[in-house]
Scaffold this motif. Structure first.
Motif, PDB file in Angstrom:
ATOM      1  N   ALA A  69      -4.018  -2.729   1.486  1.00 21.83           N
ATOM      2  CA  ALA A  69      -3.368  -1.634   0.770  1.00 21.83           C
ATOM      3  C   ALA A  69      -2.252  -0.999   1.593  1.00 21.83           C
ATOM      4  O   ALA A  69      -1.312  -0.445   1.037  1.00 21.83           O
ATOM      5  N   LYS A  70      -2.336  -1.096   2.915  1.00 19.31           N
ATOM      6  CA  LYS A  70      -1.301  -0.507   3.779  1.00 19.31           C
ATOM      7  C   LYS A  70       0.077  -1.088   3.481  1.00 19.31           C
ATOM      8  O   LYS A  70       1.074  -0.383   3.551  1.00 19.31           O
ATOM      9  N   LYS A  71       0.137  -2.337   3.127  1.00 17.87           N
ATOM     10  CA  LYS A  71       1.410  -3.002   2.879  1.00 17.87           C
ATOM     11  C   LYS A  71       2.179  -2.364   1.725  1.00 17.87           C
ATOM     12  O   LYS A  71       3.400  -2.449   1.668  1.00 17.87           O
ATOM     13  N   LEU A  72       1.489  -1.725   0.817  1.00 19.57           N
ATOM     14  CA  LEU A  72       2.138  -1.135  -0.353  1.00 19.57           C
ATOM     15  C   LEU A  72       2.963   0.104  -0.018  1.00 19.57           C
ATOM     16  O   LEU A  72       3.885   0.449  -0.733  1.00 19.57           O
ATOM     17  N   PHE A  73       2.614   0.797   1.063  1.00 18.31           N
ATOM     18  CA  PHE A  73       3.248   2.078   1.364  1.00 18.31           C
ATOM     19  C   PHE A  73       4.099   2.102   2.624  1.00 18.31           C
ATOM     20  O   PHE A  73       4.877   3.015   2.815  1.00 18.31           O
ATOM     21  N   LEU A  74       3.925   1.153   3.500  1.00 21.20           N
ATOM     22  CA  LEU A  74       4.524   1.251   4.829  1.00 21.20           C
ATOM     23  C   LEU A  74       6.043   1.319   4.853  1.00 21.20           C
ATOM     24  O   LEU A  74       6.618   1.701   5.859  1.00 21.20           O
ATOM     25  N   THR A  75       6.693   0.998   3.765  1.00 24.70           N
ATOM     26  CA  THR A  75       8.153   1.081   3.775  1.00 24.70           C
ATOM     27  C   THR A  75       8.648   2.518   3.786  1.00 24.70           C
ATOM     28  O   THR A  75       9.708   2.796   4.318  1.00 24.70           O
ATOM     29  N   SER A  76       7.895   3.437   3.219  1.00 29.45           N
ATOM     30  CA  SER A  76       8.384   4.818   3.123  1.00 29.45           C
ATOM     31  C   SER A  76       7.508   5.859   3.823  1.00 29.45           C
ATOM     32  O   SER A  76       7.916   7.000   3.958  1.00 29.45           O
ATOM     33  N   LEU A  77       6.325   5.476   4.257  1.00 26.69           N
ATOM     34  CA  LEU A  77       5.432   6.418   4.928  1.00 26.69           C
ATOM     35  C   LEU A  77       5.002   5.862   6.281  1.00 26.69           C
ATOM     36  O   LEU A  77       5.038   4.662   6.507  1.00 26.69           O
ATOM     37  N   HIS A  78       4.578   6.761   7.160  1.00 29.04           N
ATOM     38  CA  HIS A  78       4.038   6.343   8.453  1.00 29.04           C
ATOM     39  C   HIS A  78       2.636   5.767   8.270  1.00 29.04           C
ATOM     40  O   HIS A  78       1.945   6.074   7.299  1.00 29.04           O
ATOM     41  N   LYS A  79       2.218   4.992   9.244  1.00 25.69           N
ATOM     42  CA  LYS A  79       0.905   4.349   9.207  1.00 25.69           C
ATOM     43  C   LYS A  79      -0.217   5.364   8.988  1.00 25.69           C
ATOM     44  O   LYS A  79      -1.118   5.155   8.185  1.00 25.69           O
ATOM     45  N   GLY A  80      -0.168   6.485   9.711  1.00 23.63           N
ATOM     46  CA  GLY A  80      -1.218   7.492   9.584  1.00 23.63           C
ATOM     47  C   GLY A  80      -1.301   8.067   8.185  1.00 23.63           C
ATOM     48  O   GLY A  80      -2.396   8.244   7.631  1.00 23.63           O
ATOM     49  N   GLU A  81      -0.159   8.362   7.592  1.00 20.27           N
ATOM     50  CA  GLU A  81      -0.130   8.923   6.235  1.00 20.27           C
ATOM     51  C   GLU A  81      -0.706   7.938   5.222  1.00 20.27           C
ATOM     52  O   GLU A  81      -1.482   8.318   4.342  1.00 20.27           O
ATOM     53  N   VAL A  82      -0.330   6.679   5.375  1.00 22.55           N
ATOM     54  CA  VAL A  82      -0.847   5.643   4.483  1.00 22.55           C
ATOM     55  C   VAL A  82      -2.367   5.544   4.625  1.00 22.55           C
ATOM     56  O   VAL A  82      -3.093   5.528   3.620  1.00 22.55           O
ATOM     57  N   GLU A  83      -2.838   5.519   5.863  1.00 26.42           N
ATOM     58  CA  GLU A  83      -4.280   5.392   6.084  1.00 26.42           C
ATOM     59  C   GLU A  83      -5.046   6.619   5.597  1.00 26.42           C
ATOM     60  O   GLU A  83      -6.187   6.499   5.146  1.00 26.42           O
ATOM     61  N   VAL A  84      -4.435   7.792   5.663  1.00 26.73           N
ATOM     62  CA  VAL A  84      -5.087   9.003   5.138  1.00 26.73           C
ATOM     63  C   VAL A  84      -5.368   8.820   3.649  1.00 26.73           C
ATOM     64  O   VAL A  84      -6.471   9.094   3.173  1.00 26.73           O
ATOM     65  N   MET A  85      -4.389   8.315   2.911  1.00 24.66           N
ATOM     66  CA  MET A  85      -4.571   8.149   1.467  1.00 24.66           C
ATOM     67  C   MET A  85      -5.570   7.040   1.141  1.00 24.66           C
ATOM     68  O   MET A  85      -6.387   7.184   0.232  1.00 24.66           O
ATOM     69  N   ILE A  86      -5.508   5.957   1.889  1.00 28.94           N
ATOM     70  CA  ILE A  86      -6.463   4.860   1.667  1.00 28.94           C
ATOM     71  C   ILE A  86      -7.877   5.346   1.975  1.00 28.94           C
ATOM     72  O   ILE A  86      -8.804   5.126   1.191  1.00 28.94           O
ATOM     73  N   LEU A  87      -8.045   6.032   3.105  1.00 28.99           N
ATOM     74  CA  LEU A  87      -9.365   6.545   3.475  1.00 28.99           C
ATOM     75  C   LEU A  87      -9.859   7.566   2.455  1.00 28.99           C
ATOM     76  O   LEU A  87     -11.047   7.584   2.113  1.00 28.99           O
ATOM     77  N   ALA A  88      -8.952   8.384   1.947  1.00 27.15           N
ATOM     78  CA  ALA A  88      -9.332   9.367   0.929  1.00 27.15           C
ATOM     79  C   ALA A  88      -9.895   8.677  -0.309  1.00 27.15           C
ATOM     80  O   ALA A  88     -10.912   9.125  -0.869  1.00 27.15           O
ATOM     81  N   ARG A  89      -9.277   7.597  -0.708  1.00 28.31           N
ATOM     82  CA  ARG A  89      -9.767   6.848  -1.875  1.00 28.31           C
ATOM     83  C   ARG A  89     -11.094   6.164  -1.544  1.00 28.31           C
ATOM     84  O   ARG A  89     -12.026   6.174  -2.362  1.00 28.31           O
ATOM     85  N   GLU A  90     -11.179   5.550  -0.361  1.00 31.20           N
ATOM     86  CA  GLU A  90     -12.401   4.832   0.014  1.00 31.20           C
ATOM     87  C   GLU A  90     -13.597   5.772   0.144  1.00 31.20           C
ATOM     88  O   GLU A  90     -14.709   5.423  -0.245  1.00 31.20           O
ATOM     89  N   MET A  91     -13.372   6.963   0.679  1.00 31.26           N
ATOM     90  CA  MET A  91     -14.469   7.915   0.894  1.00 31.26           C
ATOM     91  C   MET A  91     -14.674   8.861  -0.281  1.00 31.26           C
ATOM     92  O   MET A  91     -15.583   9.671  -0.269  1.00 31.26           O
ATOM     93  N   GLU A  92     -13.794   8.772  -1.274  1.00 32.10           N
ATOM     94  CA  GLU A  92     -13.798   9.730  -2.377  1.00 32.10           C
ATOM     95  C   GLU A  92     -13.731  11.153  -1.824  1.00 32.10           C
ATOM     96  O   GLU A  92     -14.558  12.010  -2.125  1.00 32.10           O
ATOM     97  N   ALA A  93     -12.715  11.370  -1.001  1.00 34.99           N
ATOM     98  CA  ALA A  93     -12.537  12.658  -0.323  1.00 34.99           C
ATOM     99  C   ALA A  93     -12.312  13.783  -1.320  1.00 34.99           C
ATOM    100  O   ALA A  93     -11.751  13.574  -2.400  1.00 34.99           O
ATOM    101  N   ASP A  94     -12.724  14.957  -0.917  1.00 36.28           N
ATOM    102  CA  ASP A  94     -12.503  16.147  -1.735  1.00 36.28           C
ATOM    103  C   ASP A  94     -11.092  16.700  -1.545  1.00 36.28           C
ATOM    104  O   ASP A  94     -10.519  17.261  -2.471  1.00 36.28           O
ATOM    105  N   ILE A  95     -10.559  16.557  -0.327  1.00 35.61           N
ATOM    106  CA  ILE A  95      -9.239  17.102  -0.033  1.00 35.61           C
ATOM    107  C   ILE A  95      -8.641  16.399   1.188  1.00 35.61           C
ATOM    108  O   ILE A  95      -9.375  15.959   2.073  1.00 35.61           O
ATOM    109  N   CYS A  96      -7.311  16.309   1.194  1.00 39.48           N
ATOM    110  CA  CYS A  96      -6.573  15.774   2.344  1.00 39.48           C
ATOM    111  C   CYS A  96      -5.649  16.857   2.869  1.00 39.48           C
ATOM    112  O   CYS A  96      -5.052  17.607   2.088  1.00 39.48           O
TER     113      CYS A  96
END
Length: 162
Positions: A69-96
């Motif tokens: 999934a990281k490949k979809l965003f890395l052109t416009s966002l930093h690695k950390g930002e991309v991983e925050v969103m992926i992790l949020a989806r994977e963990m079903e986070a309440d807030i980022c």
């Protein structure tokens, strides 16, 4: 307990002004993806204590599962930002906790609930963790954390400090 994922800028900003503990008091624990850990500690250029994540047991480093999934965003966002969103989806986070404008737009598009450093400070005041926001905003600016003038005024108005 809420599942909270944090990006690097809010963590760095709060650490720089000695208020990282606000996150613990508000949420108990927070998660950061390994990409954020890399940005802050391994590749960090900021003048902060490089051990602060390891020294705060409420910050939990978590690897994302969906590396593709990281490949979809890395052109416009930093690695950390991309991983925050992926992790949020994977963990079903309440807030980022994200400050970057573009990353916030992506998060909203993905229906991820967000807040930022200013939102954290407002919630901390509302919860009685801090008494005033203005000195903290001024400290952030002194530490070279950019705060838009309008945002600065809006936050003080919301906090009833004008």
């Amino acid at each position: 307990m809420l599942k909270v994922i944090a990006n690097s800028t809010p963590i760095i900003a709060l650490e720089k002004i000695g208020k990282l503990n606000i996150l613990k008091e508000l949420y108990g624990k927070i998660y950061i993806p390994y990409g954020v850990y890399e940005e802050v500690i391994i590749g960090g250029k900021e003048k902060i204590n490089n051990n602060f994540i390891q020294n705060n047991d409420f910050i939990i480093i978590k690897e994302i599962k969906n590396e593709e999934a990281k490949k979809l965003f890395l052109t416009s966002l930093h690695k950390g930002e991309v991983e925050v969103m992926i992790l949020a989806r994977e963990m079903e986070a309440d807030i980022c906790i994200i400050d970057d404008f573009l990353a916030r737009k992506y998060a909203k598009y993905l229906n991820i609930r967000i807040t930022g450093t200013m939102g954290i400070l407002l919630k901390a005041k509302e919860s009685g963790i801090i008494k005033e926001i203005k000195p903290l905003l001024d400290n952030l600016i002194e530490e070279h954390i950019y705060i838009d003038k309008k945002l600065y005024k809006d936050v003080l108005q919301i906090a009833k400090e004008q």
